[in-house]
Design an enzyme around this catalytic site. Structure first.
Site, PDB file in Angstrom:
ATOM      1  N   ASP A 279       0.824  -1.215   0.000  1.00  0.00           N
ATOM      2  CA  ASP A 279       0.000   0.000   0.000  1.00  0.00           C
ATOM      3  C   ASP A 279       0.859   1.267   0.000  1.00  0.00           C
ATOM      4  O   ASP A 279       2.019   1.243   0.402  1.00  0.00           O
ATOM      5  CB  ASP A 279      -0.865   0.048   1.268  1.00  0.00           C
ATOM      6  CG  ASP A 279      -1.960  -1.009   1.260  1.00  0.00           C
ATOM      7  OD1 ASP A 279      -1.990  -1.858   0.353  1.00  0.00           O
ATOM      8  OD2 ASP A 279      -2.784  -0.979   2.193  1.00  0.00           O
ATOM      9  N   ASP A 280       0.228   2.340  -0.400  1.00  0.00           N
ATOM     10  CA  ASP A 280       0.713   3.734  -0.231  1.00  0.00           C
ATOM     11  C   ASP A 280       1.683   4.228  -1.308  1.00  0.00           C
ATOM     12  O   ASP A 280       2.111   5.369  -1.254  1.00  0.00           O
ATOM     13  CB  ASP A 280       1.375   3.959   1.145  1.00  0.00           C
ATOM     14  CG  ASP A 280       0.412   3.774   2.299  1.00  0.00           C
ATOM     15  OD1 ASP A 280      -0.783   3.535   2.036  1.00  0.00           O
ATOM     16  OD2 ASP A 280       0.853   3.850   3.454  1.00  0.00           O
ATOM     17  N   HIS A 326      -6.045   2.817  -3.684  1.00  0.00           N
ATOM     18  CA  HIS A 326      -5.959   2.997  -2.228  1.00  0.00           C
ATOM     19  C   HIS A 326      -6.444   4.410  -1.891  1.00  0.00           C
ATOM     20  O   HIS A 326      -5.956   5.023  -0.969  1.00  0.00           O
ATOM     21  CB  HIS A 326      -4.502   2.782  -1.808  1.00  0.00           C
ATOM     22  CG  HIS A 326      -4.291   2.624  -0.321  1.00  0.00           C
ATOM     23  ND1 HIS A 326      -5.108   1.907   0.491  1.00  0.00           N
ATOM     24  CD2 HIS A 326      -3.310   3.123   0.488  1.00  0.00           C
ATOM     25  CE1 HIS A 326      -4.651   1.945   1.740  1.00  0.00           C
ATOM     26  NE2 HIS A 326      -3.568   2.690   1.759  1.00  0.00           N
ATOM     27  N   HIS A 330      -5.469   8.959   0.835  1.00  0.00           N
ATOM     28  CA  HIS A 330      -5.338   8.212   2.094  1.00  0.00           C
ATOM     29  C   HIS A 330      -6.204   8.741   3.217  1.00  0.00           C
ATOM     30  O   HIS A 330      -5.774   8.824   4.372  1.00  0.00           O
ATOM     31  CB  HIS A 330      -3.868   8.184   2.541  1.00  0.00           C
ATOM     32  CG  HIS A 330      -3.514   6.923   3.273  1.00  0.00           C
ATOM     33  ND1 HIS A 330      -3.631   6.780   4.631  1.00  0.00           N
ATOM     34  CD2 HIS A 330      -3.087   5.733   2.832  1.00  0.00           C
ATOM     35  CE1 HIS A 330      -3.269   5.566   4.980  1.00  0.00           C
ATOM     36  NE2 HIS A 330      -2.941   4.899   3.901  1.00  0.00           N
ATOM     37  N   TYR A 367      -6.424   2.468   6.300  1.00  0.00           N
ATOM     38  CA  TYR A 367      -6.656   2.130   7.715  1.00  0.00           C
ATOM     39  C   TYR A 367      -7.684   1.010   7.871  1.00  0.00           C
ATOM     40  O   TYR A 367      -8.285   0.866   8.938  1.00  0.00           O
ATOM     41  CB  TYR A 367      -7.136   3.358   8.513  1.00  0.00           C
ATOM     42  CG  TYR A 367      -6.351   4.616   8.266  1.00  0.00           C
ATOM     43  CD1 TYR A 367      -5.151   4.841   8.945  1.00  0.00           C
ATOM     44  CD2 TYR A 367      -6.784   5.567   7.353  1.00  0.00           C
ATOM     45  CE1 TYR A 367      -4.423   5.998   8.722  1.00  0.00           C
ATOM     46  CE2 TYR A 367      -6.055   6.716   7.115  1.00  0.00           C
ATOM     47  CZ  TYR A 367      -4.877   6.938   7.806  1.00  0.00           C
ATOM     48  OH  TYR A 367      -4.158   8.082   7.574  1.00  0.00           O
ATOM     49  N   HIS A 429       3.814  -2.200   3.015  1.00  0.00           N
ATOM     50  CA  HIS A 429       3.832  -0.838   2.462  1.00  0.00           C
ATOM     51  C   HIS A 429       5.101  -0.584   1.644  1.00  0.00           C
ATOM     52  O   HIS A 429       6.171  -1.066   2.002  1.00  0.00           O
ATOM     53  CB  HIS A 429       3.730   0.184   3.601  1.00  0.00           C
ATOM     54  CG  HIS A 429       2.436   0.062   4.354  1.00  0.00           C
ATOM     55  ND1 HIS A 429       2.287  -0.781   5.424  1.00  0.00           N
ATOM     56  CD2 HIS A 429       1.234   0.645   4.151  1.00  0.00           C
ATOM     57  CE1 HIS A 429       1.041  -0.717   5.869  1.00  0.00           C
ATOM     58  NE2 HIS A 429       0.379   0.152   5.108  1.00  0.00           N
TER      59      HIS A 429
END
Ligand SMILES: [Zn+2]
Length: 467
Positions: A279-280, A326, A330, A367, A429
């Site tokens: 992710d991210d 995603h 965020h 999250y 991540h």
């Protein structure tokens, strides 16, 4: 990045049964119809889609000093990043010290004023600028002192100023903490020289998106809501909005993953084999991960990063990995209005479409923030939530408030693999080099026999591809 601890996943007999039986594809095809407005938008607005084939970029095409090898560049990034974390930690400590000093100062002031009369309360008469204030004993009003009003005003003003400063410092500390937790900010704000290392300029804002939105540049962290004719809010259940970890107002039928670890019928949360997910990103650190992965993985990307690092994004796809959304920036979706949720999703899709020429099928909620309201909107986009059944908690390494280290992660991953018979969906991540280094080691522990998310459930890679 904060996820529910130890997801004790709710047993739902029908979980993913339709996906596994292959019905997901037909469902996806059906949902493609609803989400095809996005596709149509692009097709209608852009009758001549870009024919340019993006060349494969690798780190060797990155402008850098000729004497530096890739490994040296990565080492440099790692050291820089460590320095930033140390610097931010120090700044937080300094701010905390300052806060403490201010509090002490405020206390001594209040002691000074209360020493005028113990247990006294201040009363400044309103509308009587020249009148003296009365300090009255709280127990009774049998005894009063006269204090010059100017002095009281001065004290009150000083207190207000201190309170204001206090609040500002608190906000600053919170923002620094957030930056430590969210590496996206570390990259975009503190490491401008990585941007030059990051291959090429941001992806241009496409004409078809200007035609559709009337805008001409990528939005900031709060993207504007652009209404879409295939999204009908009347079909969205009225689950109350809730902030992260504020679950008191929520009923179980909201099927909140972040509050109750609830999984819905179309959520993906495990895999018949192992499946690492990241992710991210994309980020400059992603390049190193791509160079070392022995298996195909799934990357859940942030729109803001996709448009900032387009060629890294394209490298992910060209190397055979799958990209999912995603969100744009965020945000914790259950805390947003329906319109804000749509904005987070639509802008992430547009970023991916403009950069990679495709519309994503798979969605990882930041999250783990997903409930039936968020799902209902996602389904109208034709997308499905992808959760996890093993969180490496790699992000905790970036937050000095936790004491997690690499060894602990490797130990937990090994235990998970053994206990789950080489099956499971793993959350990691790729926004910073430190978690990327962990991901590479985890990849060695788990081995090359892995599946991408669509392979896990026998689903499609993308809702639509344009080239
Ligand atoms: Zn995230």
């Amino acid at each position: 990045m904060i996820s529910p601890t130890s997801p004790k996943l709710k047993q739902v007999s029908t979980i993913n049964s339709d996906i596994r039986s292959g019905r997901a594809s037909s469902k996806s095809a059906a949902s493609t119809a609803s989400s095809s407005s996005l596709s149509n938008t692009r097709n209608n607005r852009s009758p001549n889609p870009p024919t340019k084939r993006y060349s494969t970029h690798d780190i060797s095409s990155v402008p850098q000093s000729p004497e530096m090898s890739n490994e040296q560049v990565f080492d440099l990034m790692e050291k820089e990043q460590d320095k930033i974390v140390v610097k931010m930690t120090r700044e937080i400590s300094q701010l905390q010290e300052e806060l403490k000093a201010l509090r002490a100062q405020a206390n001594s002031r209040s002691r000074r004023s209360s020493s005028i009369s113990s247990n006294a309360s201040l009363e400044i008469p309103r509308g009587e600028p020249h009148a003296a204030a009365t300090i009255r004993r709280s127990s009774s009003s049998t005894h009063t002192h006269q204090v010059p009003q100017a002095q009281l005003h001065e004290l009150a003003q000083e207190n207000a100023a201190l309170r204001h400063e206090n609040e500002a410092l608190k906000r600053e500390i919170e923002s620094l903490r957030a930056q430590l937790r969210n590496p996206v900010c570390i990259y975009s704000s503190s490491l401008p020289h990585y941007t030059t290392l990051a291959v090429d300029p941001p992806v241009p804002f496409p004409q078809w998106l200007t035609d559709f939105t009337g805008l001409s540049q990528w939005p900031g962290l709060d993207p504007p809501y652009v209404p879409l004719d295939f999204i009908n809010f009347a079909n969205v259940p009225a689950v109350p909005q809730h902030a992260q970890a504020q679950c008191a107002t929520l009923f179980r039928d909201s099927c909140s993953f972040d509050c109750f670890n609830c999984i819905s019928f179309d959520d993906v949360y495990t895999c018949p084999q192992l499946s690492q997910t990241f992710d991210d990103g994309p980020s400059p650190a992603t390049i190193k991960l791509l160079d070392h992965l022995s298996s195909k993985s799934t990357f859940f990307t942030l729109g803001v990063n996709v448009v900032q690092y387009p060629s890294i994004y394209r490298q992910i796809v060209e190397r055979g990995h799958i990209v999912g959304s995603h969100t744009w920036s965020h945000k914790f979706l259950p805390g947003l209005s329906n319109e804000e949720i749509v904005a987070q999703i639509e802008w992430s899709i547009w970023a991916m479409n403009a950069t990679g020429g495709h519309i994503p099928k798979w969605f990882r909620p930041p999250y783990g923030g997903v409930d039936n309201r968020v799902r209902s909107i996602l389904r109208q986009f034709g997308m499905q939530s992808v959760l996890w059944n093993f969180d490496t908690f790699d992000w905790k390494l970036l937050d000095p408030a936790y004491s997690r280290d690499e060894k602990e992660i490797y130990r937990d991953v090994t235990k998970f693999r053994q206990a789950n018979n080489n099956q499971g969906l793993i959350l990691e991540h790729d926004a910073v080099i430190r978690t990327v280094n962990i991901a590479i080691e985890v990849n060695k522990i788990l081995g090359p026999s892995q599946l991408t998310v669509p392979q896990c459930v026998g689903g499609i890679d993308y809702i639509k591809r344009f080239n």
